[in-house]
Design an enzyme around this catalytic site. Structure first.
Site, short mmCIF file in Angstrom:
data_model
loop_
_atom_site.label_atom_id
_atom_site.label_comp_id
_atom_site.label_asym_id
_atom_site.label_seq_id
_atom_site.Cartn_x
_atom_site.Cartn_y
_atom_site.Cartn_z
N HIS A 218 8.95 -4.03 3.22
CA HIS A 218 10.00 -4.37 2.24
C HIS A 218 9.93 -3.54 0.96
O HIS A 218 10.47 -3.94 -0.08
CB HIS A 218 9.92 -5.88 1.88
N CYS B 194 11.63 -12.01 -2.48
CA CYS B 194 10.61 -11.17 -1.86
C CYS B 194 10.41 -9.77 -2.42
O CYS B 194 9.30 -9.39 -2.80
CB CYS B 194 10.93 -10.99 -0.38
#
Ligand code: CA
Length: 465
Positions: free
Chosen positions: A133, A75
């Site tokens: 993130h 990710c």
């Protein structure tokens, strides 16, 4: 004389009006990013079990990229590449970041320009929804990186059921994955969400588009579905009662929730009459985890490695009226191309050198060449790399074995080609590319325990944010 003056005045206003109309013709941009969705987990890549009728509309309205890649197999780095249009190894975002909000070294370096920051220069209004993130520290949060609005969470994953969002803010987080339990943020404020997370993100996306219909906007809709934990509501589970494998059933339901959201968003574009003035991208940030219900189709491997299953992702885009519909585009392209494509249409100059290509001339057939000579991947911590040149792929895997494959005749990477001279040549290309990269700039998930030893106060006196 008087009439002449009026004529001049009218002409003048007409010119101004025309220029104004042209100036506002900048297309809206929507990026729909899913999390850990496998290559085979969309109808447009052939799945008949898991139904994605709305996501498939993007493909039929425009293009399926059969060889569409993310820039990394997990990710964090993949998102850093996508949002900057640069290989993340250029600036050392080569690991999944630790959740340590006090640490101002963990995040997307401020010298890097996000797509939102670039689009600000072109007068866009920007919103990020879902998973961030790209840094939890105050200096890296979405509102500091070019977004006017944010609705979502800062960490690498999250619980989906609102009743499980029990932590009031960052100060209550006491471990890496505890951040999955925080209440959601609307801009700088924690809120009480009542809906299933995926539905909440879809709702916010539709509202943002409705609110900004009269200006150029950029919506970064980063669903955390179908990333673990596997959690779905009955509304979606009931569509897959016939699937026996529980993980697969729940995973399919989670993708179905995303698909409903995509449907609402596409309907809204149509209703508002802005379909032809909106570019919509759909892709996953990396390959799926098959043990957790995903399906990477015929591709080898999955999330976390550089076999095709880790990096070749479901990838489609539409721009009705400009990009011809029902296309299958087979030359390799990469998520980094989104940045390059978007800034070209928005007529803004990126601050840094970008690695992607503007795809529009390739999709309108104005340019029939392949967009890229080569594509590269580096997994620094595992001493692994891959490069694709034409049909060929050279891959040094995580156990140190290097193989040359022909992806056209062997999409599943089953047969290593014996051509040591070619392998050496390709390895030289990789070395030349890698010479411009830097080492990782922060500790990653693998260093979680070490980091705690080095920073015993990691979770102490964190701001109430
Ligand atoms: Ca992911």
């Amino acid at each position: 004389m008087k009439i002449k003056n009026i004529t001049i005045l009218v002409s003048f206003f007409l010119i101004v009006l025309t220029q104004y109309a042209q100036g506002t013709k900048k297309p809206n941009i929507i990026i729909i990013l899913t999390d850990d969705q496998g290559y085979g987990d969309v109808g447009f890549n052939g799945n008949k079990q898991l139904l994605t009728p709305n996501i498939d509309k993007i493909a039929s309205n425009g293009v399926v990229f059969t060889n569409g890649y993310s820039s990394y197999a997990v990710c964090g780095p993949s998102r850093a590449g996508l949002i900057t249009g640069r290989y993340q190894d250029r600036f050392g975002y080569s690991r999944n970041p630790l959740f340590a909000p006090k640490d101002a070294t963990i995040g997307l370096p401020l010298e890097e320009e996000t797509l939102a920051e670039a689009l600000k220069k072109g007068g866009y209004t920007n919103m990020a929804i879902g998973k961030w993130h790209l840094g939890a520290n105050a200096i890296y949060r979405p509102l500091k990186r070019g977004f006017d609005e944010f609705f979502g969470f800062l960490s690498g994953g999250h619980k989906y059921f609102p009743e499980q969002l029990v932590l009031n803010d960052l100060s209550e987080v006491t471990s890496q994955f505890d951040a999955y339990n925080t209440k959601l943020l609307r801009n700088d404020t924690r809120i009480e969400e009542k809906e299933y997370l995926t539905d909440a993100f879809s709702r916010e996306a539709v509202n943002f588009v409705e609110k900004n219909v009269d200006k150029p906007f950029f919506l970064y809709l980063a669903y955390n579905a179908p990333h673990a934990p596997l959690q779905a509501t009955e509304k979606y589970l009931s569509r897959y009662k016939h699937i026996e494998n529980k993980n697969r059933r729940t995973y399919s339901a989670m993708v179905s929730a995303v698909d409903d959201g995509v449907g609402l968003l596409l309907d809204k574009l149509k209703e508002l009459g802005i379909e032809e003035n909106t570019i919509v991208f759909f892709l996953s940030d990396n390959g799926g985890v098959e043990s957790k219900g995903a399906y990477n189709g015929v591709l080898r491997g999955g999330k976390g490695a550089l076999f095709e299953g880790g990096i070749r992702v479901p990838f489609a885009m539409q721009w009705k009226g400009t990009v011809p519909a029902n296309q299958k585009y087979e030359h390799p392209i990469i998520a980094l191309d989104i940045f390059a494509t978007v800034v070209a249409q928005a007529k803004v100059s990126p601050k840094n050198d970008i690695d992607g290509k503007n795809l529009i001339p390739f999709l309108t057939k104005e340019n029939k060449e392949a967009p890229h000579e080569e594509l590269f991947w580096r997994m620094y911590d595992k001493n692994s790399f891959a490069l694709i040149k034409g049909d060929l792929k050279l891959h040094k895997n995580v156990i140190g074995k290097t193989g040359l494959y022909n992806l056209k005749s062997d999409i599943s990477e089953k047969k290593m080609l014996k051509d040591s001279i070619l392998s050496i040549k390709l390895r030289e290309l990789y070395k030349a590319w890698n010479a411009k990269n830097i080492a990782p700039i922060f500790d990653g998930l693998l260093e979680d325990k070490d980091y705690n030893t080095k920073h015993p106060d990691r979770y102490k006196n964190v701001e109430k944010y």
